[in-house]
Enzyme design. Structure first.
Site, PDB file in Angstrom:
ATOM      1  CD  GLU A 296      -2.489  -1.085   2.802  1.00 51.12           C
ATOM      2  OE1 GLU A 296      -2.450  -0.067   3.500  1.00 51.12           O
ATOM      3  OE2 GLU A 296      -3.071  -2.134   3.138  1.00 51.12           O
TER       4      GLU A 296
ATOM      5  CE  LYS B 297       5.069   5.290   7.138  1.00 58.13           C
ATOM      6  NZ  LYS B 297       4.692   6.627   7.544  1.00 58.13           N
TER       7      LYS B 297
ATOM      8  CG  ASP C 257       4.064  12.465   5.293  1.00 56.88           C
ATOM      9  OD1 ASP C 257       3.906  12.158   6.485  1.00 56.88           O
ATOM     10  OD2 ASP C 257       4.967  13.228   4.900  1.00 56.88           O
TER      11      ASP C 257
ATOM     12  CE1 TYR D 184      -5.399  -3.926  10.826  1.00 52.79           C
ATOM     13  CE2 TYR D 184      -5.138  -2.323  12.573  1.00 52.79           C
ATOM     14  CZ  TYR D 184      -5.069  -3.621  12.130  1.00 52.79           C
ATOM     15  OH  TYR D 184      -4.668  -4.592  12.994  1.00 52.79           O
TER      16      TYR D 184
ATOM     17  CE  LYS E 125       9.315   7.612   6.943  1.00 56.01           C
ATOM     18  NZ  LYS E 125       9.291   8.193   8.300  1.00 56.01           N
TER      19      LYS E 125
ATOM     20  CB  CYS F 198      27.247  42.939   9.068  1.00 59.40           C
ATOM     21  SG  CYS F 198      25.460  42.744   8.943  1.00 59.40           S
TER      22      CYS F 198
ATOM     23  CB  CYS G 277      24.764  47.116   9.799  1.00 59.07           C
ATOM     24  SG  CYS G 277      25.680  45.972  10.844  1.00 59.07           S
TER      25      CYS G 277
ATOM     26  CB  CYS H 120      26.200  41.081  12.400  1.00 59.03           C
ATOM     27  SG  CYS H 120      26.089  42.854  12.686  1.00 59.03           S
TER      28      CYS H 120
ATOM     29  CB  CYS I 206      22.551  44.830  12.599  1.00 57.04           C
ATOM     30  SG  CYS I 206      22.593  43.781  11.158  1.00 57.04           S
TER      31      CYS I 206
HETATM   32  S1  IVH Z   1      -0.938   0.542   8.855  1.00 55.11           S
HETATM   33  C1  IVH Z   1      -0.971  -1.365  13.007  1.00 55.11           C
HETATM   34  N1  IVH Z   1      -1.031   1.574   6.446  1.00 55.11           N
HETATM   35  O1  IVH Z   1       2.046   5.501   9.078  1.00 55.11           O
HETATM   36  C2  IVH Z   1      -0.571  -0.747  11.711  1.00 55.11           C
HETATM   37  N2  IVH Z   1      -0.269   2.955   8.206  1.00 55.11           N
HETATM   38  O2  IVH Z   1       4.569   5.340  10.582  1.00 55.11           O
HETATM   39  C3  IVH Z   1      -1.215   0.529  11.500  1.00 55.11           C
HETATM   40  N3  IVH Z   1       0.274   5.231   7.526  1.00 55.11           N
HETATM   41  O3  IVH Z   1       0.694   5.483  12.280  1.00 55.11           O
HETATM   42  C4  IVH Z   1      -0.669   1.308  10.401  1.00 55.11           C
HETATM   43  N4  IVH Z   1      -0.238   5.005   5.412  1.00 55.11           N
HETATM   44  O4  IVH Z   1      -0.512   6.860  10.478  1.00 55.11           O
HETATM   45  C5  IVH Z   1      -0.724   1.782   7.736  1.00 55.11           C
HETATM   46  N5  IVH Z   1      -1.229   2.343   4.277  1.00 55.11           N
HETATM   47  C6  IVH Z   1      -0.917   2.565   5.552  1.00 55.11           C
HETATM   48  C7  IVH Z   1      -0.459   3.815   6.010  1.00 55.11           C
HETATM   49  C8  IVH Z   1      -0.132   3.959   7.355  1.00 55.11           C
HETATM   50  C9  IVH Z   1       0.182   5.834   6.343  1.00 55.11           C
HETATM   51  C10 IVH Z   1       0.759   5.898   8.770  1.00 55.11           C
HETATM   52  C11 IVH Z   1      -0.054   5.613   9.994  1.00 55.11           C
HETATM   53  C12 IVH Z   1       0.918   5.054  10.989  1.00 55.11           C
HETATM   54  C13 IVH Z   1       2.209   5.561  10.457  1.00 55.11           C
HETATM   55  C14 IVH Z   1       3.365   4.720  10.899  1.00 55.11           C
END
Ligand code: IVH
Length: 723
Positions: free
Chosen positions: A147, A149, A151, A262, A348, A460, A463, A478, A484
């Site tokens: 999946e 991740k 942010d 989830y 990451k 600087c 000044c 400075c 300044c």
């Molecule tokens: S699963 C028990 N899936 O990343 C596992 N987390 O660094 C629960 N996050 O706290 C997390 N995308 O806020 C999961 N596809 C994804 C995610 C994800 C972003 C975040 C989440 C978690 C943090 C961990």
């Protein structure tokens, strides 16, 4: 005994304590203040180092180490007051679990609710080899769900009998803030489910990520820039700040979005994570389309490589890939560590870097006089924004890398708002190079002595004052603090800022304008401004004048501790100012403080003490203070704020640890300072005694016993100060 001391002075043990402190602070900046001070990459590297060191020193195990708990987004007073040491957190945590009431109110006004299941984090890596190792350790033939991740910040949605009843932030992992009113502004999140769904599962919990799109983030930052408000460093911080607003209509206006990843609850259908998410999608939940079931390492790597590029076209920020074991019973078998599931890992993406041409180096003078070299770049797109300027850090950095104007340099945008130069292209193949080396003809190597004055100005740039470089510091400064221009304006900006005097209607552009008109020359001039001075400025007018003057008037009620912080004495931050004013409840007392008296205060080292003394030795500053006092600015604590009571603990270093019954830990610390003592975080041979409550950490007790440090109960302590 010898052995014991060599253990105590072991640099690795000191490093553990220092890293814990640094990471706690970074967590607080990131999760509570939404102003990150460290890039994610640096944080993760330091966390790794801490994990390795803790592994080597198992006796230093601390359940409150940042390796053992998730960063907390709760704005509790404890969090704010106690964020700086891990040790001090220990009793807080004991208290919070003992009191784990289902719902208390956080100081920000959100109800705090205990999570049904702890909200954990993910273990993460930046190395594809480690992803491979993780996969190889899993039972043979398991399916892996890949999946994105996202942010943003995690959210837990509760559906009771088909109705969205709660929306909790991760909080400290065991309890979170209920931000349901704000979550209801997100159109993609259903507030009612179909009867079919909730007959199946009367309680349903969906977890996911709340996000602000790149577009909404940029729009918001433009508005904030126009209103002279501080900018958000990235969409995550903007989303997090937004979700914690009290005003839901403002949240709605900013336009949050969400992806869920989830599903938990009773009697849920399906045996795999993937199937569950597909069902959740059918039930109307926002589930990403970028989910894939993979059967081999190759498929996983293909997914990673594909999204490493393709994510740049997504409307929201992503910072990696999450890999999860698909089969739910295998997940259960693998279980959890204290912080994260063993059945998942996050890969990451390294921070986005780009190569571009360094057109020119200019120099910027900051509020404290530090002169920072700035790279003026051929504009490039980086993590969703155009970058034209980046920090070159300091002279040593430029010289070590031999960076010259015309070079091709790597620019990175981490978690911080200011992009930075992180290196240069070794081949230096500038597209518009005019010499075989790719460098402009005649460029001078910056790591030769001859180039020193060429590279870094001796005076600087603002000044003209000769710059000074304090031994042991990388920065040139400075010294012309009161003459300044950027330093004067910077001091005023700091003075009016929210955490200092909080003067509404007087932002940096207005300060610039009034400074250029000669109306503001120092902070005391703010109190001499008249309606007419302001209203006659073309850009301002009557209404702004009224707002500004009301803000200035209100600032006269700001308490002494914040006034001290507002004065901008070097290294006297918000927390330090509070501690100083507890010991010195008026400026008249502080003015005559000695180095010894000042360094007896927790967090005040010799350099801070010297800065304070130097500040009061400057006649210009004394004149400003007199004018502020005459204007009605608070220069002493009000009666209810405590005055020093005795010197009975003078010269004593005291550790407060555990849970107390007569007073809170903060109250005990204030008492120690009020009686001339100094609070310290960890036990050493210099500790005079420990004030111990219930549940004092066993590690601390052992150390105290070994060192022969006396342990006082709270009753003994109260008796001592009574005498
Ligand atoms: S699963 C028990 N899936 O990343 C596992 N987390 O660094 C629960 N996050 O706290 C997390 N995308 O806020 C999961 N596809 C994804 C995610 C994800 C972003 C975040 C989440 C978690 C943090 C961990």
């Amino acid at each position: 005994m010898l052995d014991l001391f060599s253990q105590i002075e072991d640099p690795e043990r000191d490093e553990i304590l220092a890293l814990r402190k640094e990471l706690e602070q970074a967590n607080y900046q990131y999760y509570v203040l939404n102003t990150p001070t460290m890039s994610d990459y640096d944080f993760d590297q330091k966390l790794r180092r801490l994990q390795d060191l803790e592994h080597l020193h198992p006796d230093m195990f601390d359940p409150n180490s940042p390796t053992q708990h998730v960063g907390s987004d709760l704005n509790s007073e404890d969090n704010v007051a106690e964020r700086h040491t891990t040790q001090q957190r220990e009793a807080d945590n004991v208290q919070s679990t003992n009191n784990a009431k289902p719902s208390t109110r956080s100081p920000k006004g959100f109800a705090q609710v205990a999570h049904k299941y702890p909200m954990l984090s993910l273990s993460n890596t930046y190395s594809q080899e480690e992803v491979e190792e993780w996969l190889q350790k899993l039972p043979e033939g398991v399916e892996i769900v890949c999946e994105l991740k996202f942010d943003g910040l995690s959210i837990s949605l509760w559906y009771e009998n088909g109705i969205l009843t709660k929306a909790l932030t991760r909080g400290d992992g065991t309890k979170g803030d209920n931000v349901i009113e704000n979550i209801k502004t997100i159109a993609a999140i259903p507030q009612h489910l179909s009867p079919l769904t909730f007959h199946l599962s009367p309680f349903l919990e969906l977890r996911g990520e709340v996000l602000l799109s790149w577009e909404a983030f940029e729009r918001l930052n433009k508005e904030r820039e126009a209103a002279e408000e501080p900018l958000f460093a990235n969409p995550r911080n903007a989303a997090s700040g937004t979700l914690k607003l009290q005003d839901s209509s403002e949240v709605a206006r900013r336009g949050l979005t969400c992806y869920l990843y989830y599903m938990l609850g009773e009697n849920l259908p399906a045996n795999t994570h993937y199937d569950r998410l597909q069902i959740a999608k059918q039930w109307g939940f926002p589930i990403s389309d970028a989910i894939k079931v993979c059967h081999s390492l190759e498929e996983v790597m293909d997914y990673i490589h594909y999204w490493d590029t393709e994510r740049k076209n997504l409307p929201v920020a992503t910072d990696g890939i999450v890999l999860k074991v698909n089969d739910l019973s295998t997940q259960e078998e693998l279980g959890y560590t204290a912080k994260s599931p063993r059945w998942a890992i996050a890969y990451k993406f390294p921070a986005e870097k780009q190569l571009t041409r360094l057109n020119a180096i200019t120099y910027q003078v900051g509020r404290t006089g530090v002169v920072t070299p700035v790279a003026n770049l051929e504009p490039i797109q980086l993590s969703g924004t155009t970058v034209q300027r980046a920090t070159l850090h300091n002279e040593d950095f430029i010289r070590q890398l031999d960076i010259r104007e015309g070079d091709m340099v790597w620019v990175e945008k981490g978690g911080e708002i200011i992009p930075k130069i992180v290196g240069k292209d070794p081949n230096n193949q500038s597209p518009i190079a005019n010499s075989p080396s790719g460098r402009p003809i005649g460029s001078v190597p910056s790591n030769s002595e001859a180039s020193l004055s060429y590279l870094f100005p001796t005076n600087c740039p603002e000044c003209g004052t000769p710059l000074v470089r304090v031994e042991g510091e990388a920065a040139w400064r400075c010294p012309n603090e009161s003459g300044c221009p950027p330093q004067i304006k910077g001091k005023m900006e700091h003075f009016v800022s929210r955490k200092a005097m909080n003067i509404d209607g007087l932002g940096s552009e207005t300060i610039d304008l009034l400074y250029s008109q000669g109306l503001l020359k120092n902070i005391a001039d703010i109190y001499a401004l008249t309606q007419d001075d302001i209203a006659r400025q073309e850009r301002l007018g009557e209404k702004s004048a009224q707002n500004m003057l009301a803000g200035i008037e209100a600032s006269k009620q700001v308490p002494w501790a914040r006034v001290l912080f507002a004065l901008g004495i070097r290294m006297v931050g918000e927390t330090t100012a509070k501690k100083i004013t507890r010991r010195f409840p008026s400026i008249d007392q502080l003015q005559w403080a000695t180095v010894e008296q000042l360094t007896a205060i927790e967090d005040v080292g010799e350099q801070i003490a010297k800065n304070i003394i130097a500040y009061f030795n400057d006649l210009g500053n004394l004149e400003i203070i007199n004018r502020l006092r005459e204007a009605g600015v608070q220069m002493e604590s009000q009666e209810e704020e405590q005055a020093p009571q005795s010197d009975i603990l003078q010269g004593k270093s005291i550790v407060v640890s555990g849970v107390f019954s007569h007073h809170s830990r903060d109250e005990y610390k204030a008492m120690i300072e009020a009686h001339g003592g100094k609070n310290v975080g960890s036990v050493s041979k210099k500790t005079s005694f420990i004030l111990a409550g219930e549940n004092m950490g066993p590690e601390k007790r052992k150390k105290a016993e070994n060192l022969g440090v006396e342990i006082l109960t709270e009753e003994q302590f109260l008796e001592l100060i009574k005498n």
